[in-house]
Design a protein around this motif. Structure first.
Motif, PDB file in Angstrom:
ATOM      1  N   VAL A  12       0.843  -1.189   0.000  1.00 51.24           N
ATOM      2  CA  VAL A  12       0.000   0.000   0.000  1.00 51.24           C
ATOM      3  C   VAL A  12       0.885   1.248   0.000  1.00 51.24           C
ATOM      4  O   VAL A  12       1.662   1.477   0.924  1.00 51.24           O
ATOM      5  N   LYS A  13       0.785   2.017  -1.084  1.00 57.75           N
ATOM      6  CA  LYS A  13       1.478   3.299  -1.214  1.00 57.75           C
ATOM      7  C   LYS A  13       2.988   3.183  -0.929  1.00 57.75           C
ATOM      8  O   LYS A  13       3.574   3.980  -0.200  1.00 57.75           O
ATOM      9  N   LEU A  14       3.615   2.192  -1.514  1.00 56.88           N
ATOM     10  CA  LEU A  14       5.052   1.969  -1.326  1.00 56.88           C
ATOM     11  C   LEU A  14       5.863   2.995  -2.116  1.00 56.88           C
ATOM     12  O   LEU A  14       5.654   3.198  -3.312  1.00 56.88           O
ATOM     13  N   THR A  15       6.799   3.631  -1.427  1.00 55.56           N
ATOM     14  CA  THR A  15       7.701   4.593  -2.052  1.00 55.56           C
ATOM     15  C   THR A  15       9.121   4.327  -1.576  1.00 55.56           C
ATOM     16  O   THR A  15       9.350   4.022  -0.405  1.00 55.56           O
ATOM     17  N   LYS A  16      10.071   4.402  -2.510  1.00 57.21           N
ATOM     18  CA  LYS A  16      11.480   4.318  -2.174  1.00 57.21           C
ATOM     19  C   LYS A  16      12.209   5.427  -2.907  1.00 57.21           C
ATOM     20  O   LYS A  16      12.206   5.486  -4.144  1.00 57.21           O
ATOM     21  N   ARG A  17      12.837   6.310  -2.122  1.00 57.61           N
ATOM     22  CA  ARG A  17      13.562   7.436  -2.702  1.00 57.61           C
ATOM     23  C   ARG A  17      15.053   7.322  -2.437  1.00 57.61           C
ATOM     24  O   ARG A  17      15.477   6.855  -1.383  1.00 57.61           O
ATOM     25  N   TYR A  18      15.833   7.756  -3.416  1.00 57.21           N
ATOM     26  CA  TYR A  18      17.270   7.929  -3.273  1.00 57.21           C
ATOM     27  C   TYR A  18      17.548   9.393  -3.603  1.00 57.21           C
ATOM     28  O   TYR A  18      17.692   9.762  -4.760  1.00 57.21           O
ATOM     29  N   GLY A  19      17.564  10.217  -2.585  1.00 57.72           N
ATOM     30  CA  GLY A  19      17.675  11.651  -2.818  1.00 57.72           C
ATOM     31  C   GLY A  19      16.425  12.159  -3.506  1.00 57.72           C
ATOM     32  O   GLY A  19      15.299  11.936  -3.041  1.00 57.72           O
ATOM     33  N   ASP A  20      16.589  12.798  -4.649  1.00 59.64           N
ATOM     34  CA  ASP A  20      15.452  13.321  -5.400  1.00 59.64           C
ATOM     35  C   ASP A  20      14.823  12.276  -6.323  1.00 59.64           C
ATOM     36  O   ASP A  20      13.765  12.520  -6.919  1.00 59.64           O
ATOM     37  N   LEU A  21      15.472  11.116  -6.447  1.00 63.89           N
ATOM     38  CA  LEU A  21      14.974  10.084  -7.344  1.00 63.89           C
ATOM     39  C   LEU A  21      13.976   9.172  -6.636  1.00 63.89           C
ATOM     40  O   LEU A  21      14.301   8.577  -5.604  1.00 63.89           O
ATOM     41  N   ALA A  22      12.787   9.053  -7.178  1.00 66.43           N
ATOM     42  CA  ALA A  22      11.792   8.116  -6.662  1.00 66.43           C
ATOM     43  C   ALA A  22      11.890   6.829  -7.485  1.00 66.43           C
ATOM     44  O   ALA A  22      11.289   6.703  -8.545  1.00 66.43           O
ATOM     45  N   ALA A  23      12.676   5.871  -6.981  1.00 65.99           N
ATOM     46  CA  ALA A  23      12.841   4.604  -7.695  1.00 65.99           C
ATOM     47  C   ALA A  23      11.537   3.831  -7.735  1.00 65.99           C
ATOM     48  O   ALA A  23      11.220   3.145  -8.709  1.00 65.99           O
ATOM     49  N   VAL A  24      10.781   3.922  -6.650  1.00 63.85           N
ATOM     50  CA  VAL A  24       9.429   3.355  -6.568  1.00 63.85           C
ATOM     51  C   VAL A  24       8.533   4.469  -6.063  1.00 63.85           C
ATOM     52  O   VAL A  24       8.827   5.084  -5.032  1.00 63.85           O
ATOM     53  N   ASN A  25       7.444   4.713  -6.768  1.00 61.13           N
ATOM     54  CA  ASN A  25       6.684   5.934  -6.530  1.00 61.13           C
ATOM     55  C   ASN A  25       5.220   5.655  -6.204  1.00 61.13           C
ATOM     56  O   ASN A  25       4.374   5.561  -7.090  1.00 61.13           O
ATOM     57  N   ASP A  26       4.919   5.427  -4.918  1.00 61.48           N
ATOM     58  CA  ASP A  26       3.543   5.359  -4.426  1.00 61.48           C
ATOM     59  C   ASP A  26       2.747   4.245  -5.116  1.00 61.48           C
ATOM     60  O   ASP A  26       1.673   4.479  -5.670  1.00 61.48           O
ATOM     61  N   ILE A  27       3.263   3.017  -5.081  1.00 60.94           N
ATOM     62  CA  ILE A  27       2.578   1.912  -5.756  1.00 60.94           C
ATOM     63  C   ILE A  27       1.808   1.058  -4.757  1.00 60.94           C
ATOM     64  O   ILE A  27       2.192   0.919  -3.595  1.00 60.94           O
ATOM     65  N   SER A  28       0.708   0.489  -5.218  1.00 61.51           N
ATOM     66  CA  SER A  28      -0.136  -0.379  -4.392  1.00 61.51           C
ATOM     67  C   SER A  28      -0.587  -1.573  -5.225  1.00 61.51           C
ATOM     68  O   SER A  28      -0.949  -1.421  -6.391  1.00 61.51           O
TER      69      SER A  28
END
Length: 316
Positions: A12-28
Motif C-alpha cells: 500500500v502506497k510503497l515509495t522508495k527514494r534515493y535523494g530526489d529520485l523516486a525509484a518506486v513511486n507510491d505503488i499499491s
C-alpha cells in the motif's frame, strides 16, 4: 502467518527514494496466495527495488507492506524463514557440485531439505555431481531456484530469472517455474520478457518509471487495452503498400519490405488480400497476430520491451 491473512502480499502506497529520485513511486497492489504474480517493466523501472523491499532486503521510504500476514518492516525475523529469494545475477561456489551446493545452503538455513527432491524438481538430476563452474547459464539458474526452495518457502521471489539465457534455456527455466505454480507456491516474478509474463503469470502488473500503470491477468490487459489485429505482408515491391493505403488503412513499411497493417475487424484481412490480388500485385507471405503484452506496454508507455520472435500466425 495469521490464519485470516487475505493475501500473500499486500503493498500500500510503497515509495522508495534515493535523494530526489523516486525509484518506486507510491505503488499499491496485492498478490493472492498460490498465484504467479509478474512485475513487468524495462530495466530501471523499479522492479528489483520493489522485490528487494518486499523480501526484506531493503527498507522503504514510506508505505505499508504485509507479507504472509506480517509487517515487512517490523517482523523480518518471522518472514525470512518462510520465503525464498533468487536474486538477479545469482552465483555460487565454483568448485562445489550441484548436490554439494544445495547441501551447503540447506545447512546454512538449518533446514532438513529433501535434496534429491529439489534436484528432481528443477530437472538437474544428471548434473548432480557437476561443479557449479561447469554449468551452463540455464542450469545455474535452475540450481538457483533449487537453492531458493531449500527452506520449503511459502512465497518465492525470482528477480529476472531468465535474463541473459538463450531461448531454449529460458524455456527450460519456465518449465521449472510452472512446476512451482503446480505445487501451489506463491511466486513473485520480475521480468522484462513479454512471453515469460504472458505464459506464467496469473496476474501482471506493468511498472514504468517507478509507477504501476496497469494490472490484471494477461488476457484482461490485452482485452482492455487493444482491440485490433496486426497483418504483416512480405512484399516483392511497393504496389501492395499503395493499394492498402488507398483502402483507408495506415500501413507501415519497414526496411525488409514488410508491410504492417493494424485492423479492427478480421474481415479486413480478406478484403486486403482480395484487393491486392485483384490489382495483380504480389505478396510473398503473411502472418496475422493478435496483440500481446508488448503491444499493451507500448500503448501505455511508448516504450518497447524485450520479446522473443514468437507470434500467433494465421493463414487466410
Amino acid at each position: 502467518m495469521t490464519k485470516d491473512a487475505e493475501y500473500a502480499i499486500e503493498v500500500v502506497k510503497l515509495t522508495k527514494r534515493y535523494g530526489d529520485l523516486a525509484a518506486v513511486n507510491d505503488i499499491s497492489f496485492t498478490v493472492s496466495k498460490g498465484e504467479v504474480f509478474a512485475l513487468l517493466g524495462p530495466n530501471g523501472a523499479g522492479k528489483t527495488t520493489t522485490v528487494e523491499i518486499i523480501s526484506t532486503i531493503r527498507t522503504p521510504t514510506s508505505g505499508k507492506l504485509m507479507l504472509l500476514g506480517m509487517d515487512v518492516t517490523r517482523q523480518k525475523s518471522g518472514i525470512v524463514p518462510r520465503i525464498g529469494v533468487l536474486p538477479q545475477g545469482f552465483s555460487s561456489f565454483d568448485r562445489l557440485t550441484v548436490r554439494e551446493t544445495i547441501q551447503y545452503y540447506s545447512r546454512l538455513f538449518g533446514t532438513n531439505t529433501d535434496i534429491d527432491g529439489l534436484i528432481e524438481l528443477v530437472n538437474i538430476k544428471d548434473k548432480a555431481k557437476v561443479q557449479y563452474k561447469k554449468l551452463s547459464g540455464g542450469l545455474r539458474q535452475r540450481l538457483g531456484i533449487a537453492i531458493a526452495l531449500v527452506n520449503d518457502p511459502e512465497v518465492v521471489f525470482l528477480d529476472e530469472p531468465t535474463t541473459g539465457l538463450d531461448p531454449r534455456a529460458r524455456r527450460e527455466v519456465w518449465e521449472v517455474l510452472q512446476g512451482l505454480k503446480n505445487r501451489g507456491k506463491t511466486v513473485f516474478l520480475t521480468t522484462h520478457y513479454m512471453e515469460e509474463a504472458e505464459l506464467l503469470a496469473d496476474t501482471v502488473a506493468i511498472i514504468s518509471k517507478g509507477k504501476i500503470i496497469a494490472k490484471g491477468s494477461p488476457g484482461e490487459l490485452i482485452e482492455n487495452n487493444t482491440n485490433y489485429l496486426v497483418l504483416t505482408l512480405r512484399c516483392a515491391d511497393n504496389k501492395a503498400f499503395e493499394i492498402v493505403r488507398k483502402m483507408g488503412f495506415e500501413p507501415v513499411l519497414n526496411g525488409n519490405k514488410e508491410i504492417r497493417i493494424r485492423m479492427e475487424h478480421k474481415d479486413d484481412v480478406q478484403k486486403i488480400l482480395n484487393a491486392i490480388t485483384d490489382a495483380g500485385a504480389l505478396y510473398l507471405g503473411l502472418d496475422v497476430r493478435k496483440p500481446n503484452l508488448e503491444e499493451v506496454f507500448l500503448k501505455l508507455t511508448g516504450e518497447a520491451l524485450l520479446s522473443d520472435p514468437v507470434v500467433e500466425r494465421g493463414v487466410v
